[in-house]
Design a protein around this motif. Structure first.
Motif, PDB file in Angstrom:
ATOM      1  N   GLU A 176      -5.791 -17.054   2.358  1.00 15.84           N
ATOM      2  CA  GLU A 176      -7.404 -15.977   2.821  1.00 15.84           C
ATOM      3  C   GLU A 176      -7.754 -15.289   4.723  1.00 15.84           C
ATOM      4  OE1 GLU A 176      -9.598 -15.119   0.284  1.00 15.84           O
ATOM      5  OE2 GLU A 176      -8.037 -15.638  -1.023  1.00 15.84           O
ATOM      6  N   GLY A 177      -8.570 -14.460   3.800  1.00 15.30           N
ATOM      7  CA  GLY A 177      -8.832 -13.327   5.694  1.00 15.30           C
ATOM      8  C   GLY A 177      -8.363 -13.070   6.323  1.00 15.30           C
ATOM      9  N   ARG A 228      -7.334  -6.820  -2.753  1.00 14.86           N
ATOM     10  CA  ARG A 228      -8.549  -6.978  -3.660  1.00 14.86           C
ATOM     11  C   ARG A 228      -8.472  -5.742  -3.834  1.00 14.86           C
ATOM     12  NH1 ARG A 228      -9.797 -12.124  -0.678  1.00 14.86           N
ATOM     13  NH2 ARG A 228     -10.076 -11.011   1.468  1.00 14.86           N
ATOM     14  N   GLU A 229      -8.440  -4.812  -2.607  1.00 13.02           N
ATOM     15  CA  GLU A 229      -8.611  -3.483  -2.442  1.00 13.02           C
ATOM     16  C   GLU A 229      -8.010  -2.430  -4.126  1.00 13.02           C
ATOM     17  OE1 GLU A 229      -7.832  -1.459   0.697  1.00 13.02           O
ATOM     18  OE2 GLU A 229      -9.694  -2.593   1.850  1.00 13.02           O
ATOM     19  N   THR A 248      -4.071 -12.490  -5.546  1.00 12.62           N
ATOM     20  CA  THR A 248      -3.583 -12.573  -4.453  1.00 12.62           C
ATOM     21  C   THR A 248      -3.325 -14.012  -4.791  1.00 12.62           C
ATOM     22  OG1 THR A 248      -6.202 -14.681  -4.214  1.00 12.62           O
ATOM     23  CG2 THR A 248      -5.603 -12.276  -3.346  1.00 12.62           C
ATOM     24  N   ALA A 250      -4.502  -9.746   2.396  1.00 10.01           N
ATOM     25  CA  ALA A 250      -6.198 -10.164   1.020  1.00 10.01           C
ATOM     26  C   ALA A 250      -6.327  -9.306   0.945  1.00 10.01           C
ATOM     27  CB  ALA A 250      -6.547 -12.167   1.269  1.00 10.01           C
ATOM     28  N   ASP A 251      -6.618  -8.934   1.875  1.00  8.77           N
ATOM     29  CA  ASP A 251      -7.738  -7.841   1.332  1.00  8.77           C
ATOM     30  C   ASP A 251      -7.311  -6.552   1.151  1.00  8.77           C
ATOM     31  OD1 ASP A 251      -9.753  -8.648   2.882  1.00  8.77           O
ATOM     32  OD2 ASP A 251      -9.526  -7.985   5.213  1.00  8.77           O
ATOM     33  N   VAL A 252      -6.145  -6.121   0.796  1.00 12.54           N
ATOM     34  CA  VAL A 252      -5.459  -5.098   0.312  1.00 12.54           C
ATOM     35  C   VAL A 252      -5.211  -5.253  -1.080  1.00 12.54           C
ATOM     36  CG1 VAL A 252      -2.845  -3.668   0.128  1.00 12.54           C
ATOM     37  CG2 VAL A 252      -4.133  -4.117   2.001  1.00 12.54           C
ATOM     38  N   ASP A 258       1.086  -1.392   0.212  1.00 10.32           N
ATOM     39  CA  ASP A 258      -0.484   0.301  -0.118  1.00 10.32           C
ATOM     40  C   ASP A 258       0.403   1.606   0.236  1.00 10.32           C
ATOM     41  OD1 ASP A 258      -1.929   1.699   0.426  1.00 10.32           O
ATOM     42  OD2 ASP A 258      -2.952   1.474   1.998  1.00 10.32           O
ATOM     43  N   ILE A 293      -4.630  -9.648   6.037  1.00 15.90           N
ATOM     44  CA  ILE A 293      -4.978  -8.391   6.040  1.00 15.90           C
ATOM     45  C   ILE A 293      -3.949  -7.934   4.374  1.00 15.90           C
ATOM     46  CG2 ILE A 293      -3.082  -7.938   6.701  1.00 15.90           C
ATOM     47  CD1 ILE A 293      -3.665  -4.789   7.081  1.00 15.90           C
TER      48      ILE A 293
END
Length: 234
Positions: A217-218, A226-227, A232, A222-224, A80, A220
């Motif tokens: 999965e599940g 996707r955003e 992944t 993976a979340d970043v 990020d 931080i």
């Protein structure tokens, strides 16, 4: 003086001169560096805040080991923040900046990024040199972003990443390929391409350290991803 002691101790920890579990003796460090105990104590407080050391009852201050679970979090934050710094910095690069990046890229081409916990001393030194040149290469772009707070945060995360890399056998390094892409994009002043290459570079390093090309999965990371619209898996 405290900052100088922090830099010295942090460098020793990153290089492995102070191994996980090693005790840091305030009196010895003060005498060795020719300073009073006060800046050493203050430096230890800062390093504790960075998670590099811990003060333990009856043992004093000891160097912390690597927490594998931190790798995912550190990678997510670096993807990020370093992506943002690259996007901001590339359009502001000067000709002098680009010339320096070319010099550093050539230096990196002559270095081997391989380094591991069980490496011989010479290989660890080579890995340390690679890490320092690598950071300077990316740092040229980040400095051009003209955001001191962002650069400081990135530096903290890079320290932790360097600690991990120096203790992990990187069997399939990918740095050279991505450095070439980043440099080419920077020369075109293509901020988007440089940002994407930087983020992919960090993700591939994560895969190389984990030994598998998949993000759990599940978490931080993976979340970043996707955003940011990133895959992944490789």
């Amino acid at each position: 003086m405290t900052d100088a002691v922090v830099r010295e101790l942090r460098d020793r920890i990153v290089r492995g001169a102070l191994a996980p579990g090693a005790r840091i003796d305030i009196n010895e460090i003060a005498a060795e560096l020719g300073v009073s105990q006060t800046p050493v104590r203050e430096a230890i407080l800062q390093l504790e805040g960075l998670g590099m050391v811990r003060r333990q009852p009856y043992r004093g201050t000891v160097v912390m080991g690597i927490d594998p679970n931190r790798l995912e979090e550190v990678t997510a934050l670096r993807i990020d923040l370093e992506g943002r710094a690259t996007a901001l910095g590339v359009p502001r690069l000067s000709d002098v900046d680009l010339a320096r990046m070319r010099e550093l890229h050539a230096a990196l081409e002559s270095q081997s990024p391989l380094g591991a916990a069980a490496s011989a001393g010479g290989e660890v030194d080579a890995s340390d040199r690679f890490n320092r040149i690598n950071r300077e290469f990316h740092g040229v772009i980040y400095a051009a972003a003209d955001s001191p707070s962002l650069v400081r945060l990135i530096g903290v995360l890079q320290d932790e990443a360097d600690l991990i890399r120096l203790r992990v056998d990187m069997q399939k390094p990918t740095a050279h390929e991505f450095h070439a892409k980043i440099l080419a994009a920077a020369e075109r002043r293509d901020a988007r391409a440089a940002c994407e290459a930087t983020r992919r570079h960090l993700l591939e390093s994560f895969f190389a350290i984990r030994g598998e090309a998949i993000v759990p999965e599940g978490g931080i990371l993976a979340d970043v991803l996707r955003e940011l619209g990133m895959e992944t898996t490789r």
